[in-house]
Scaffold this active site. Structure first.
Site, PDB file in Angstrom:
ATOM      1  N   HIS A 155       2.976  -9.349  26.292  1.00 13.70           N
ATOM      2  CA  HIS A 155       3.326  -9.509  24.889  1.00 13.70           C
ATOM      3  C   HIS A 155       2.067  -9.162  24.107  1.00 13.70           C
ATOM      4  O   HIS A 155       0.951  -9.497  24.506  1.00 13.70           O
ATOM      5  CB  HIS A 155       3.779 -10.938  24.622  1.00 13.70           C
ATOM      6  CG  HIS A 155       5.004 -11.319  25.396  1.00 13.70           C
ATOM      7  ND1 HIS A 155       6.223 -11.550  24.810  1.00 13.70           N
ATOM      8  CD2 HIS A 155       5.195 -11.474  26.731  1.00 13.70           C
ATOM      9  CE1 HIS A 155       7.117 -11.842  25.741  1.00 13.70           C
ATOM     10  NE2 HIS A 155       6.514 -11.795  26.918  1.00 13.70           N
ATOM     11  N   TRP A 164       9.859  -5.585  20.134  1.00 14.28           N
ATOM     12  CA  TRP A 164       8.994  -5.543  18.943  1.00 14.28           C
ATOM     13  C   TRP A 164       7.515  -5.543  19.335  1.00 14.28           C
ATOM     14  O   TRP A 164       6.698  -6.231  18.735  1.00 14.28           O
ATOM     15  CB  TRP A 164       9.352  -6.706  18.004  1.00 14.28           C
ATOM     16  CG  TRP A 164      10.835  -6.893  17.910  1.00 14.28           C
ATOM     17  CD1 TRP A 164      11.750  -5.980  17.441  1.00 14.28           C
ATOM     18  CD2 TRP A 164      11.615  -8.012  18.350  1.00 14.28           C
ATOM     19  NE1 TRP A 164      13.033  -6.466  17.557  1.00 14.28           N
ATOM     20  CE2 TRP A 164      12.988  -7.715  18.106  1.00 14.28           C
ATOM     21  CE3 TRP A 164      11.286  -9.244  18.917  1.00 14.28           C
ATOM     22  CZ2 TRP A 164      14.006  -8.600  18.418  1.00 14.28           C
ATOM     23  CZ3 TRP A 164      12.308 -10.118  19.233  1.00 14.28           C
ATOM     24  CH2 TRP A 164      13.648  -9.796  18.990  1.00 14.28           C
ATOM     25  N   HIS A 165       7.215  -4.726  20.339  1.00 15.19           N
ATOM     26  CA  HIS A 165       5.842  -4.597  20.848  1.00 15.19           C
ATOM     27  C   HIS A 165       5.364  -3.153  20.697  1.00 15.19           C
ATOM     28  O   HIS A 165       4.821  -2.576  21.633  1.00 15.19           O
ATOM     29  CB  HIS A 165       5.775  -4.978  22.331  1.00 15.19           C
ATOM     30  CG  HIS A 165       6.089  -6.395  22.646  1.00 15.19           C
ATOM     31  ND1 HIS A 165       6.401  -6.837  23.922  1.00 15.19           N
ATOM     32  CD2 HIS A 165       6.121  -7.495  21.861  1.00 15.19           C
ATOM     33  CE1 HIS A 165       6.620  -8.145  23.907  1.00 15.19           C
ATOM     34  NE2 HIS A 165       6.460  -8.559  22.665  1.00 15.19           N
ATOM     35  N   VAL A 186       0.848  -1.189   0.000  1.00 14.79           N
ATOM     36  CA  VAL A 186       0.000   0.000   0.000  1.00 14.79           C
ATOM     37  C   VAL A 186       0.887   1.244   0.000  1.00 14.79           C
ATOM     38  O   VAL A 186       1.807   1.371   0.825  1.00 14.79           O
ATOM     39  CB  VAL A 186      -0.937   0.003   1.213  1.00 14.79           C
ATOM     40  CG1 VAL A 186      -1.700   1.325   1.301  1.00 14.79           C
ATOM     41  CG2 VAL A 186      -1.913  -1.174   1.130  1.00 14.79           C
TER      42      VAL A 186
END
Length: 608
Positions: free
Chosen positions: A594, A548-549, A245
């Site tokens: 998480h 990576w949260h 996109v």
């Protein structure tokens, strides 16, 4: 391999009811939900390949095997972090059907009730624990531990907190039970509460988590297997992969009037195409890509960029709607404290898989649904600062309080930030909301030294849960294929560093407690030469990594409090009539969890 549900010619220049930008967890969950109505047409655009039936994704126990591989990973990275010794951090994110649920470590956790209720307190009616748990439980089917597992390591759960009929399969994975016993029993002997079931809103204590694994096949259960494959034959659902996109297409409107999206521009095999919508465009491209798409949506049509004036002017995009897109970014970080396990007891850890012959034998065992490749990362403890650092907690809390008062007196913070900081301060004071997560990782997981062949290790991973530091994510150029500029501002607020440092000291105190005392031989990292606060701080700055949260880059808040999307459970972008954001970028304040367990709740806010 099941093919994508459509080809380019079925999508290019077509008109559908909904276009979903991003085929990760939130996007595929929403697509499955919307297309239950056969009269509604939905197209999902996913930038990555399908990667279906791929062993690197499906076989658990290969933690990080897909990272830095562009077949699976966006391979994002940050700008140098000035408060972390100018280090550049990798930010892996899933680039395939299923998004990051295809490459994560399969942890299935849920936040404490207070963290979800805090989102409502910030001005989001309906975002509370009772609503969250109701929808979250609908997403999972939990399978309890087997009798064999229970015989070597008891596992408790409460069926009232576990979903039993949802698309995501969760279970108790294969455990490194001797390592878990050392970790869990030591914490209990230290005075930590053992939690019977951490999925009912109380996670403060120590416990064994579930993992997103299908117990019948011991394969990863993720968005592609849960939401796409069962529904791929629906004629009203089309999924085009390898379609990036680029920007939203707007209907021409006089300045100051509400913007209406008429479609989406996307890039496929180097060429630009468009798809048109009758109803809505829904962004589920993740906390990194969704803000970039909003900022670049004015580059080709009438100057309709959405974002802040500095971020847009820097890349030559005129501003149509002034919103703090890409601001309020929050990210968990972790670091490890590693120990060599005593050889007096046999341990089954991930260290053994570094031996190619052993790993090959385990792959053969996996074909029989046995062996180490069924392992999960599940031995967890969440603790408040007042518990793990009772001597320093009051001082740190008072320093945070004074810092907030200084901000108030100077009126120097963005709108809505003080309210967030007040929530965080109250959580620190509360003493029941966890400030750090401790993970008993069955193996060596610190970057300074190398593990020795034939030895086994336990690494206690220390994870921040409610960082005070705030970062940014912004488009770096008008080219949608260029990586955005990611600046998480790690440790910019020094209280984040202090909270982590106190956690390191707590882990080190376990060496006086059984069975840790006799079950470990020595501390490997940071090691005996690291003793002072300054040395511990340096160790953290040199070794911490991202979890990576990421949340917050399109925050769901009242507009005058820094919101990008509205708080009425629709997550509509302010100033637009038919654009919504449904990924984790809308979460305005980080949670002690998480984040995979948060993504499945998103679909409710975007369904009509």
């Amino acid at each position: 391999m099941p093919p994508p549900t459509c080809l380019l010619h079925e999508v290019a220049n077509a008109t559908v009811d909904y276009v979903i930008c991003g085929g990760g967890t939130a996007g595929l969950a929403l697509a499955a939900r919307l297309t239950e109505d056969p009269s509604i047409s939905v197209t999902v655009l996913e930038a990555g390949p399908p990667n279906l039936e791929d062993p690197k994704i499906l076989i658990p126990g290969q933690f990080g095997a897909t990272f830095s591989d562009p077949k699976y990973d966006w391979c994002f990275s940050t700008v140098p972090q000035k408060d972390s010794n100018d280090r550049v951090f990798d930010w892996p994110r899933g680039k395939c059907l299923g998004g990051s649920s295809a490459i994560n470590f399969c942890a299935w956790t849920k936040p404490p009730a207070q963290d979800i209720d805090a989102i409502e307190k910030l001005g989001n009616p309906g975002w509370n624990w009772s609503e969250y748990i109701k929808y979250s439980m609908k997403s999972e089917t939990f399978r309890e531990a087997s009798e064999d597992q229970m015989s070597i390591y008891p596992h408790t759960y409460d069926k009232d907190y576990r979903g039993m009929s949802g698309p995501i399969q969760t279970t108790v994975p294969h455990l490194a039970h001797t390592v878990d016993e050392v970790f869990q029993r030591t914490l209990v002997n230290k005075g930590v509460k053992a939690i019977r079931d951490p999925y009912g809103g109380d996670i403060t204590g120590t416990w064994i988590a579930a993992a997103t694994l299908d117990r019948t096949s011991w394969t990863r259960s993720y968005a592609a297997t849960a939401y796409y494959l069962p529904n791929r034959k629906r004629t009203n659902l089309k999924v085009l992969t390898s379609a990036t996109v680029a920007r939203l297409i707007w209907r021409n409107a006089p300045a100051g009037e509400t913007l209406t999206a008429t479609g989406v521009d996307f890039i496929y095999e180097g060429q630009s195409y468009s798809i048109h919508v009758r109803k809505e465009v829904i962004l589920s491209a993740g906390a990194i890509k969704s803000p970039q798409i909003l900022e670049l949506s004015g580059t080709l049509n009438a100057g309709a960029g959405i974002g802040t004036t500095p971020a847009l002017s820097r890349i030559g995009v005129d501003q149509k709607i002034d919103l703090p897109v890409g601001e309020n970014v929050q990210e968990h970080v972790f670091l490890g404290v590693s120990y060599e396990l005593s050889p007096d007891r046999y341990h089954e850890t991930l260290d053994s898989l570094r031996d190619p012959e052993f790993a090959a034998r385990q792959r053969e065992l996996y074909k029989e649904l046995k062996g180490l490749y069924r392992l999960g990362i599940t031995s967890l403890s969440y603790l408040p600062l007042s518990f793990y650092s009772p001597t320093s907690a009051d001082q740190i809390i008072e320093e945070v309080h004074r810092r907030i008062l200084d901000y108030k007196n100077a009126a120097s913070l963005p709108p809505g930030r003080l309210e967030q900081l007040d929530v965080q301060l109250n959580a620190l004071r509360d003493g029941t909301v966890p400030d750090v997560e401790f993970i008993g990782f069955p193996g060596y997981f610190t970057p300074i030294t190398k593990p020795e062949t034939g030895k086994n290790y336990i690494t206690v991973l220390i994870v921040s849960t409610h960082p005070f530091s705030r970062g940014t994510i912004h488009a770096s150029s008008p080219d949608p294929l260029e990586q955005p500029e990611i600046d998480p501002c790690y440790l910019e607020d020094d209280h984040d560093l202090q909270i982590l440092a106190e956690a390191v000291k707590f882990v080190r105190s376990l060496t006086d407690i059984e069975p840790w005392k006799s079950g470990t031989v020595r501390e490997i990292n940071p090691g005996p030469s690291c003793t002072t606060d300054e040395e511990i701080h340096e160790y953290i700055k040199s070794t911490q990594a991202s979890c990576w949260h990421t949340v917050g880059s399109c925050s769901m808040l009242p507009r005058d409090k820094g919101g990008v999307v509205d708080p009425d459970l629709k997550a509509s972008v302010y100033g637009t009539s038919n654009v919504r954001v449904v990924d984790l970028s809308i979460i305005p304040l980080h949670v002690a969890s998480h984040t995979y367990g948060m993504c499945h709740h998103q679909f409710r806010i975007a369904c009509p």
